[in-house]
Scaffold this active site. Structure first.
Site, PDB file in Angstrom:
ATOM      1  N   VAL A  64       0.808  -1.221   0.000  1.00 33.53           N
ATOM      2  CA  VAL A  64       0.000   0.000   0.000  1.00 33.53           C
ATOM      3  C   VAL A  64       0.840   1.269   0.000  1.00 33.53           C
ATOM      4  CG1 VAL A  64      -1.952  -1.116   1.115  1.00 33.53           C
ATOM      5  CG2 VAL A  64      -0.214   0.033   2.524  1.00 33.53           C
ATOM      6  N   ASN A  90      -6.462  -2.319   6.698  1.00 34.33           N
ATOM      7  CA  ASN A  90      -5.908  -2.860   7.937  1.00 34.33           C
ATOM      8  C   ASN A  90      -4.379  -2.822   7.958  1.00 34.33           C
ATOM      9  OD1 ASN A  90      -5.838  -4.886  10.357  1.00 34.33           O
ATOM     10  ND2 ASN A  90      -4.692  -5.916   8.722  1.00 34.33           N
ATOM     11  N   TYR A 157       2.803   5.773  16.140  1.00 39.13           N
ATOM     12  CA  TYR A 157       1.669   4.880  15.852  1.00 39.13           C
ATOM     13  C   TYR A 157       0.368   5.509  16.335  1.00 39.13           C
ATOM     14  CZ  TYR A 157      -1.224   0.632  16.141  1.00 39.13           C
ATOM     15  OH  TYR A 157      -2.227  -0.302  16.014  1.00 39.13           O
ATOM     16  N   LYS A 161      -2.839   6.727  13.897  1.00 44.70           N
ATOM     17  CA  LYS A 161      -4.128   6.080  14.133  1.00 44.70           C
ATOM     18  C   LYS A 161      -5.194   7.112  14.535  1.00 44.70           C
ATOM     19  CE  LYS A 161      -3.194   1.936  12.993  1.00 44.70           C
ATOM     20  NZ  LYS A 161      -3.861   1.360  11.796  1.00 44.70           N
TER      21      LYS A 161
END
Length: 254
Positions: A64, A90, A157, A161
């Protein structure tokens, strides 16, 4: 469990961990599943398991972070099964569990996180929109409780998110008139990365379990998978712009 018969679901990062569980659950609910993976062998193992159970799935090599790769799974879904009804992004950086101290972290680590979770999310969403609009479909981002509560060790992270959640809310507003729903799931589930952490610190698993009211770590297929199936199905037809926290009660502030 909700019924996905006749639907096609694309799952990125579907070769292991949560993505594997999502693919198995969606196939188990009747969907044709397209697995976007970096490692074809891992994807093929999941496809074999789905086939053994009587389901339908196909593996597509898809990084991706690479232009031209992001759209492959969508194209295969449309060509092979005739439609794209749901897309679940995901895929996550392989460095997602690496502790970060901001003042000493290399820029490349930030770029790695952003490329998988944010830049890829942008490109996948843009590529998927027209196909999803044709089917009044749904887009799901797999976010994290770290994006809600923050994390003193995983700040990069947590940041990307949290950004996914902002994109979910905004796209839900933008795409609502087209009857395309956009949601996120924040799971607590057993993954290879978590297993490695438990192996490195034998006391960690007990401490984590002790923080979960239900007393166990979630199962990617049996606990997280049904949440994704629900959000991909007509049973959630009036739900958009939300983050569904699936953590056994560990995280309760959405």
């Amino acid at each position: 469990m909700s019924d996905l018969s006749g639907k096609t679901v694309v799952v990125t990062g579907a070769g292991s961990g949560v993505g594997r569980g999502l693919a198995l659950a969606c196939a188990g609910a009747g969907a044709s599943v397209v697995l976007g993976v970096r490692d074809i062998a891992k994807g093929d193992e999941v496809v074999a398991r789905i086939t053994e159970r009587g389901g339908t799935a196909v593996t597509v090599e898809s990084d991706v972070t690479e232009p031209g790769h992001r759209e492959r799974a969508l194209e295969v879904a449309a060509d092979r099964f005739g439609s794209v009804d749901a897309v679940i992004h995901n895929a996550v950086s392989a460095q997602s569990s690496q502790p970060v101290v901001l003042e000493s972290a290399p820029l490349s680590l930030w770029q790695e996180h952003a490329s998988v979770s944010i830049t890829a999310a942008f490109h996948i969403a843009r590529a998927a929109f027209a196909r999803l609009a044709e089917r009044q479909g749904t887009l799901i981002f797999m976010t994290s409780p770290a994006g809600i509560d923050g994390s003193e060790q995983l700040s990069f992270y947590a940041a990307v998110k949290a950004a996914q959640r902002g994109l979910v809310k905004s796209l839900a507003r933008e795409w609502g008139p087209h009857q395309v729903r956009v949601n996120a799931i924040a799971p607590l589930a057993a993954t290879p990365a978590l297993d490695r952490a438990f192996a490195a610190d034998p006391q960690l698993e007990g401490r984590v379990r002790g923080l979960v009211p239900l007393g166990r770590i979630g199962h990617s297929e049996l606990d997280i998978g049904p949440a994704a199936v629900f959000l991909c199905s007509g049973d959630s037809g009036y739900i958009t712009g939300q983050t569904l926290i699936v953590s056994g009660g560990r995280f309760t502030a959405g």
